[in-house]
Design a protein around this motif. Structure first.
Motif, short mmCIF file in Angstrom:
data_model
loop_
_atom_site.label_atom_id
_atom_site.label_comp_id
_atom_site.label_asym_id
_atom_site.label_seq_id
_atom_site.Cartn_x
_atom_site.Cartn_y
_atom_site.Cartn_z
N SER A 127 4.82 -16.13 -15.74
CA SER A 127 3.84 -15.51 -14.86
C SER A 127 4.58 -14.56 -13.93
O SER A 127 5.68 -14.85 -13.46
CB SER A 127 3.04 -16.54 -14.05
N VAL A 128 3.99 -13.38 -13.69
CA VAL A 128 4.57 -12.37 -12.80
C VAL A 128 3.45 -11.69 -12.01
O VAL A 128 2.32 -11.61 -12.47
CB VAL A 128 5.36 -11.29 -13.58
N PRO A 129 3.76 -11.15 -10.83
CA PRO A 129 2.76 -10.38 -10.09
C PRO A 129 2.40 -9.11 -10.87
O PRO A 129 3.24 -8.53 -11.56
CB PRO A 129 3.47 -10.02 -8.78
N ASN A 130 1.15 -8.70 -10.74
CA ASN A 130 0.65 -7.50 -11.41
C ASN A 130 0.95 -6.26 -10.57
O ASN A 130 0.38 -6.07 -9.49
CB ASN A 130 -0.86 -7.63 -11.63
N ALA A 131 1.86 -5.40 -11.05
CA ALA A 131 2.25 -4.21 -10.29
C ALA A 131 1.13 -3.20 -10.14
O ALA A 131 1.21 -2.32 -9.28
CB ALA A 131 3.46 -3.55 -10.96
N ARG A 132 0.06 -3.31 -10.96
CA ARG A 132 -1.04 -2.34 -10.88
C ARG A 132 -2.17 -2.81 -9.95
O ARG A 132 -3.23 -2.19 -9.92
CB ARG A 132 -1.62 -2.07 -12.27
N HIS A 133 -1.92 -3.87 -9.19
CA HIS A 133 -2.99 -4.37 -8.33
C HIS A 133 -3.45 -3.29 -7.36
O HIS A 133 -2.65 -2.53 -6.80
CB HIS A 133 -2.52 -5.61 -7.56
N VAL A 134 -4.75 -3.21 -7.16
CA VAL A 134 -5.35 -2.14 -6.36
C VAL A 134 -4.82 -2.12 -4.93
O VAL A 134 -4.77 -1.06 -4.29
CB VAL A 134 -6.89 -2.26 -6.38
N SER A 135 -4.38 -3.25 -4.41
CA SER A 135 -3.89 -3.28 -3.04
C SER A 135 -2.65 -2.42 -2.86
O SER A 135 -2.42 -1.86 -1.78
CB SER A 135 -3.58 -4.72 -2.60
N LEU A 136 -1.83 -2.29 -3.90
CA LEU A 136 -0.64 -1.45 -3.81
C LEU A 136 -1.04 0.02 -3.70
O LEU A 136 -0.49 0.77 -2.89
CB LEU A 136 0.26 -1.66 -5.02
N ALA A 137 -2.00 0.44 -4.52
CA ALA A 137 -2.47 1.82 -4.44
C ALA A 137 -3.04 2.13 -3.05
O ALA A 137 -2.81 3.20 -2.49
CB ALA A 137 -3.53 2.08 -5.51
N GLY A 144 0.31 4.62 3.57
CA GLY A 144 1.60 5.29 3.53
C GLY A 144 2.78 4.36 3.56
O GLY A 144 3.85 4.70 4.08
N THR A 145 2.65 3.16 2.97
CA THR A 145 3.73 2.18 2.95
C THR A 145 3.69 1.39 1.66
O THR A 145 2.62 1.21 1.07
CB THR A 145 3.62 1.21 4.14
N PHE A 146 4.85 0.95 1.20
CA PHE A 146 4.87 0.06 0.04
C PHE A 146 4.30 -1.31 0.42
O PHE A 146 3.75 -2.01 -0.41
CB PHE A 146 6.29 -0.08 -0.51
N TYR A 148 5.81 -4.26 1.92
CA TYR A 148 6.49 -5.55 1.74
C TYR A 148 6.03 -6.53 2.81
O TYR A 148 5.80 -6.17 3.97
CB TYR A 148 8.00 -5.38 1.83
N THR A 149 5.92 -7.80 2.42
CA THR A 149 5.54 -8.87 3.33
C THR A 149 6.45 -10.06 3.10
O THR A 149 7.30 -10.05 2.22
CB THR A 149 4.08 -9.30 3.10
N GLU A 150 6.27 -11.12 3.88
CA GLU A 150 7.10 -12.30 3.74
C GLU A 150 6.67 -13.16 2.55
O GLU A 150 7.40 -14.06 2.14
CB GLU A 150 7.06 -13.15 5.01
N HIS A 151 5.51 -12.89 2.01
CA HIS A 151 5.01 -13.69 0.89
C HIS A 151 3.93 -12.90 0.18
O HIS A 151 3.52 -11.83 0.63
CB HIS A 151 4.46 -15.04 1.37
N GLY A 152 3.49 -13.41 -0.97
CA GLY A 152 2.37 -12.80 -1.67
C GLY A 152 2.78 -11.74 -2.67
O GLY A 152 3.90 -11.73 -3.18
N HIS A 153 1.86 -10.82 -2.96
CA HIS A 153 2.03 -9.84 -4.03
C HIS A 153 3.30 -9.02 -3.87
O HIS A 153 4.00 -8.75 -4.83
CB HIS A 153 0.80 -8.92 -4.05
N ARG A 154 3.61 -8.60 -2.64
CA ARG A 154 4.81 -7.80 -2.39
C ARG A 154 5.79 -8.55 -1.49
O ARG A 154 6.28 -8.04 -0.49
CB ARG A 154 4.43 -6.43 -1.84
N ASP A 155 6.06 -9.79 -1.89
CA ASP A 155 7.08 -10.61 -1.27
C ASP A 155 8.38 -9.80 -1.13
O ASP A 155 8.80 -9.12 -2.07
CB ASP A 155 7.30 -11.83 -2.18
N ASN A 156 9.00 -9.87 0.04
CA ASN A 156 10.19 -9.05 0.25
C ASN A 156 11.42 -9.54 -0.52
O ASN A 156 12.49 -8.92 -0.43
CB ASN A 156 10.51 -8.93 1.75
#
Length: 217
Positions: A127-137, A144-146, A148-156
């Motif tokens: 299992s891996v996070p989906n890089a195409r998730h709408v929240s990233l777009a 205007g930011t990638f 990154y957070t401490e957890h979740g889809h864009r865990d640092n």
């Protein structure tokens, strides 16, 4: 535990997750199981309840590895890359690699090494996070930011990113034959998925699940 938007916060519950929807869908018999990134051992306990004959875990976080020892047959503490030497003489029928590859410098090398530990006909569940998730777009285009957070889809701590096609290609390049691609159960986006005949799912699911079998040769 996951939602349509991705994994829950990396708190104690992150390591205690038992991933019941994944365990239920694993091919039977489970045989000997290797759980890479086993956390506190609850997934391993679930596969044992489902009929696994032996469960070995690898866990990077020492505190969680210690907790897992009470549930699994054996736990190796440290990064998976360092565990291959200790596991060289063992063979596994089922390998779990859940929320692990995105944290690795060279995930395909790890997948190739895991194939060497696979018994003939063995399966790997990824299992891996989906890089195409709408929240990233949204974050890139609007905020205007990638993001990154401490957890979740864009865990640092995530080093690698996979779309559906990326993770399938990576598994197959590493010598695995992909049999099934799925995702966590839909909740809030179920109706949208029906209306778009599944096309929206590429952008609304937080994770991809990939089941593959050890290829011959």
């Amino acid at each position: 535990m996951t939602t349509d938007d991705g994994p829950i916060a990396k708190q104690t519950t992150y390591y205690e997750n038992s991933r019941p929807e994944i365990v239920a869908a694993l091919p039977r018999p489970l045989g000997a199981v290797l759980d890479v990134g086993c956390g506190a051992g609850n997934v391993g306990a679930s596969v044992r309840d489902a009929g696994a004959t032996r469960v070995v875990g690898v866990e990077y976080v020492p505190e969680q590895a210690e907790r897992a020892r009470s549930l699994l047959d054996r736990v190796i503490t440290g990064p998976v890359e360092a565990a291959f030497g200790e596991l060289a003489d063992e063979r596994f029928d089922t390998i779990l690699c859940l929320d692990v590859l995105e944290h690795l410098v060279d995930p395909e090398a790890v997948l190739r090494n895991l194939r060497e530990l696979a018994a003939p006909g063995a399966h790997i569940q990824i299992s891996v996070p989906n890089a195409r998730h709408v929240s990233l777009a949204w974050d890139l285009l609007v905020r205007g930011t990638f993001g990154y957070t401490e957890h979740g889809h864009r865990d640092n701590t995530h080093l690698r990113w996979f779309t559906r096609s990326d993770i399938v290609a990576a598994a197959e390049r590493a010598g695995w034959k992909v049999q099934r691609v799925s995702h966590p159960p839909l909740t809030r986006t179920r109706q949208l998925d029906r209306l778009t005949r599944g096309r929206s799912t590429e952008f609304t699911v937080g994770q991809w699940y990939v089941l593959a079998q050890r290829s011959v040769g």
